[in-house]
Design an enzyme around this catalytic site. Structure first.
Site, PDB file in Angstrom:
ATOM      1  N   GLU A 153       0.795  -1.243   0.000  1.00  0.00           N
ATOM      2  CA  GLU A 153       0.000   0.000   0.000  1.00  0.00           C
ATOM      3  C   GLU A 153       0.822   1.284   0.000  1.00  0.00           C
ATOM      4  OE1 GLU A 153      -2.900  -0.509   3.155  1.00  0.00           O
ATOM      5  OE2 GLU A 153      -3.344  -2.543   2.479  1.00  0.00           O
ATOM      6  N   GLU A 260      -6.159 -10.787  -1.219  1.00  0.00           N
ATOM      7  CA  GLU A 260      -6.908 -10.586   0.037  1.00  0.00           C
ATOM      8  C   GLU A 260      -8.404 -10.541  -0.254  1.00  0.00           C
ATOM      9  OE1 GLU A 260      -5.374  -7.249   2.314  1.00  0.00           O
ATOM     10  OE2 GLU A 260      -3.307  -7.758   1.863  1.00  0.00           O
TER      11      GLU A 260
HETATM   12  O1  G3I Z   1      -4.129  -8.489  18.876  1.00  0.00           O
HETATM   13  C1  G3I Z   1      -4.757  -7.329  19.460  1.00  0.00           C
HETATM   14  C2  G3I Z   1      -5.445  -7.689  20.722  1.00  0.00           C
HETATM   15  O2  G3I Z   1      -4.495  -8.121  21.647  1.00  0.00           O
HETATM   16  C3  G3I Z   1      -6.216  -6.471  21.224  1.00  0.00           C
HETATM   17  O3  G3I Z   1      -6.938  -6.807  22.355  1.00  0.00           O
HETATM   18  C4  G3I Z   1      -7.166  -5.955  20.158  1.00  0.00           C
HETATM   19  C5  G3I Z   1      -7.887  -4.682  20.577  1.00  0.00           C
HETATM   20  O4  G3I Z   1      -8.218  -3.873  19.472  1.00  0.00           O
HETATM   21  O5  G3I Z   1      -6.434  -5.651  19.009  1.00  0.00           O
HETATM   22  C6  G3I Z   1      -5.750  -6.774  18.456  1.00  0.00           C
HETATM   23  O6  G3I Z   1      -5.040  -6.356  17.351  1.00  0.00           O
HETATM   24  C7  G3I Z   1      -5.790  -6.146  16.173  1.00  0.00           C
HETATM   25  C8  G3I Z   1      -5.215  -7.058  15.107  1.00  0.00           C
HETATM   26  O7  G3I Z   1      -5.875  -6.794  13.897  1.00  0.00           O
HETATM   27  C9  G3I Z   1      -5.374  -8.538  15.442  1.00  0.00           C
HETATM   28  O8  G3I Z   1      -6.729  -8.887  15.470  1.00  0.00           O
HETATM   29  C10 G3I Z   1      -5.658  -4.693  15.764  1.00  0.00           C
HETATM   30  O9  G3I Z   1      -6.315  -3.872  16.684  1.00  0.00           O
HETATM   31  C11 G3I Z   1      -6.260  -4.504  14.401  1.00  0.00           C
HETATM   32  O10 G3I Z   1      -5.961  -3.189  13.950  1.00  0.00           O
HETATM   33  C12 G3I Z   1      -5.659  -5.492  13.429  1.00  0.00           C
HETATM   34  O11 G3I Z   1      -6.272  -5.316  12.194  1.00  0.00           O
HETATM   35  C13 G3I Z   1      -5.621  -5.921  11.097  1.00  0.00           C
HETATM   36  C14 G3I Z   1      -5.269  -4.826  10.092  1.00  0.00           C
HETATM   37  O12 G3I Z   1      -4.767  -5.436   8.908  1.00  0.00           O
HETATM   38  C15 G3I Z   1      -4.237  -3.859  10.633  1.00  0.00           C
HETATM   39  O13 G3I Z   1      -3.002  -4.486  10.819  1.00  0.00           O
HETATM   40  C16 G3I Z   1      -6.571  -6.932  10.489  1.00  0.00           C
HETATM   41  O14 G3I Z   1      -6.726  -8.029  11.399  1.00  0.00           O
HETATM   42  C17 G3I Z   1      -6.031  -7.451   9.181  1.00  0.00           C
HETATM   43  O15 G3I Z   1      -7.005  -8.229   8.535  1.00  0.00           O
HETATM   44  C18 G3I Z   1      -5.689  -6.276   8.284  1.00  0.00           C
HETATM   45  O16 G3I Z   1      -5.154  -6.768   7.079  1.00  0.00           O
HETATM   46  C19 G3I Z   1      -4.846  -5.794   6.087  1.00  0.00           C
HETATM   47  C20 G3I Z   1      -3.656  -6.295   5.317  1.00  0.00           C
HETATM   48  O17 G3I Z   1      -2.582  -6.552   6.212  1.00  0.00           O
HETATM   49  C21 G3I Z   1      -3.234  -5.314   4.238  1.00  0.00           C
HETATM   50  N1  G3I Z   1      -4.341  -4.973   3.377  1.00  0.00           N
HETATM   51  C22 G3I Z   1      -5.550  -4.523   4.042  1.00  0.00           C
HETATM   52  C23 G3I Z   1      -5.984  -5.531   5.095  1.00  0.00           C
HETATM   53  C24 G3I Z   1      -7.229  -5.063   5.751  1.00  0.00           C
HETATM   54  O18 G3I Z   1      -6.971  -3.864   6.443  1.00  0.00           O
END
Ligand code: G3I
Length: 373
Positions: A153, A260
């Site tokens: 991105e 994705e």
């Molecule tokens: O693991 C913590 C947990 O300990 C905590 O209690 C909780 C509270 O919010 O957060 C958890 O972390 C989250 C993590 O996902 C794991 O579930 C983060 O807040 C959350 O922001 C994170 O979101 C991920 C996002 O990328 C940001 O990294 C999504 O799961 C994931 O599907 C998403 O994937 C991205 C790709 O990498 C790139 N392209 C877009 C795609 C969707 O945004």
């Protein structure tokens, strides 16, 4: 056991051997298309049912979160490989290929990369940290992963602006992308190296992506493929743009992947997949299941997508879904909390109409019988 049941047991065994169902449609996603089929996963701790589904239907996995810089190097020089090591050995034990994700992104990246005692890090310091991260991480997984999403991105979503304004850009400048690919190739000459992004199928974003591809190629930067993420929404799947993008990226001599894939069915305001975007919580519209009419529409639109992928299966090397089943999708949390249904299996692990629709897309024999590597 009577004759009849022996007969049906033998038939069932034969059918599963040749991997088609009674109507002649393939019985699994991985048997149905000439390209690899992947799913994003967070950890190897999944239920028996999820594991059975994964192994029966998929060939590849992408770590959804555990290989991002925030997960692997939360503090400078303190690498935390436990979860991703466990996921990689799970993949190896079960014959799944790993498409690693992701070395550089502006999200899920700790701020220490860009800081120098209260001041922004200099170009030299940021480059040094970037190279060290890539060198350490790629070397750690060398021989165990098939590919890396090296940069994720980096293209701007703003009309008229080429690259996204990120801290990688402000600290290092435009060549952070080329430098990242070079560092990755040096650390693992065998892994394929990809650029991955969302909404790059649309014309303006596609032009920016082509500009980046040509810039990198002109400098002999090792780039093997482009990942079109494919976070699409019901009734808004841009089929024509997707087709044009597949053709255009392939014409640059690159592998093309859908990396994705999901098809959101609960309204949201924003297109694309900007992880940093949040919306104030709307109502949870479908907490108890998706109405049959919407399941049908979703199936139709998945069918149209896979007809397109089938048509271009000589150009597409992999299609990865962003999650194994509806209950495991990030779209249950983004951009606001809601019960979502974007994938081919339900949270009860039962196949949805969309799966049947995807499996029923007839093979285009002239293309699919050609050998693939
Ligand atoms: O693991 C913590 C947990 O300990 C905590 O209690 C909780 C509270 O919010 O957060 C958890 O972390 C989250 C993590 O996902 C794991 O579930 C983060 O807040 C959350 O922001 C994170 O979101 C991920 C996002 O990328 C940001 O990294 C999504 O799961 C994931 O599907 C998403 O994937 C991205 C790709 O990498 C790139 N392209 C877009 C795609 C969707 O945004």
């Amino acid at each position: 056991m009577g004759h009849h049941s022996i007969h049906s047991t033998v038939c069932a065994a034969l059918l599963s051997l040749i991997a088609v169902d009674a109507l002649g449609a393939p019985a699994s996603l991985k048997a149905a298309y000439g390209f690899a089929i992947g799913a994003a996963m967070n950890s190897p701790q999944i239920s028996q049912g999820e594991k059975a589904l994964l192994l029966a239907q998929f060939t590849n996995l992408t770590p959804e979160n555990c290989m991002k810089p925030k997960a692997l190097q939360p503090t400078e020089a303190k690498f935390t490989f436990e979860t991703s090591d466990a996921l990689v050995s799970f993949a190896q034990q079960n014959g799944l290929k790993v498409n690693a994700h992701t070395l550089l992104w502006h999200e899920a990246c700790p701020d220490w990369f860009f800081q120098d005692g209260g001041h922004p890090a200099s170009r030299e310091l940021a480059l040094k940290r970037m190279r060290n991260h890539i060198q350490t991480v790629v070397t750690h997984f060398r021989g165990k992963v098939t590919s890396w999403d090296v940069v994720n991105e980096a293209i701007s979503q703003t009309p008229g602006e080429y690259l996204r304004k990120t801290k990688w850009m402000s600290c290092i400048g435009e060549d952070f992308i080329a430098e990242a690919f070079r560092a990755a190739r040096e650390a693992d000459p065998a892994a394929e190296l990809y650029y991955n992004d969302y909404s790059i199928e649309y014309r303006e974003q596609r032009e920016k992506t082509l500009r980046l591809i040509r810039y990198l190629k002109a400098r002999n930067v090792p780039l093997d493929g482009i990942g079109i993420q494919g976070h699409w929404q019901l009734d808004q799947v841009p089929l024509t743009s997707i087709e044009e993008a597949i053709i255009a990226f392939h014409a640059e001599g690159l592998k093309v992947m859908i990396t994705e894939l999901d098809l959101d069915v609960v309204p949201r305001k924003i297109t694309g997949a900007n992880a940093g975007h949040k919306e104030s919580a709307g109502a949870d519209r479908y907490p108890n299941g998706l109405p049959p009419e919407m399941l049908r529409r979703q199936a139709e639109q998945y069918r149209a997508l896979f007809e397109l992928f089938r048509k271009h299966s000589d150009k597409i090397s992999r299609v990865t879904f962003w999650g194994l089943h509806d209950g495991a999708s990030w779209l249950n949390h983004w951009p606001y909390k809601r019960t979502n249904y974007p994938l081919l299996w339900g949270r009860d692990l039962q196949p949805k109409p969309a799966l049947q629709a995807v499996l029923a897309v007839p093979p285009s024999r002239s293309l699919d019988l050609l050998p693939k590597n």
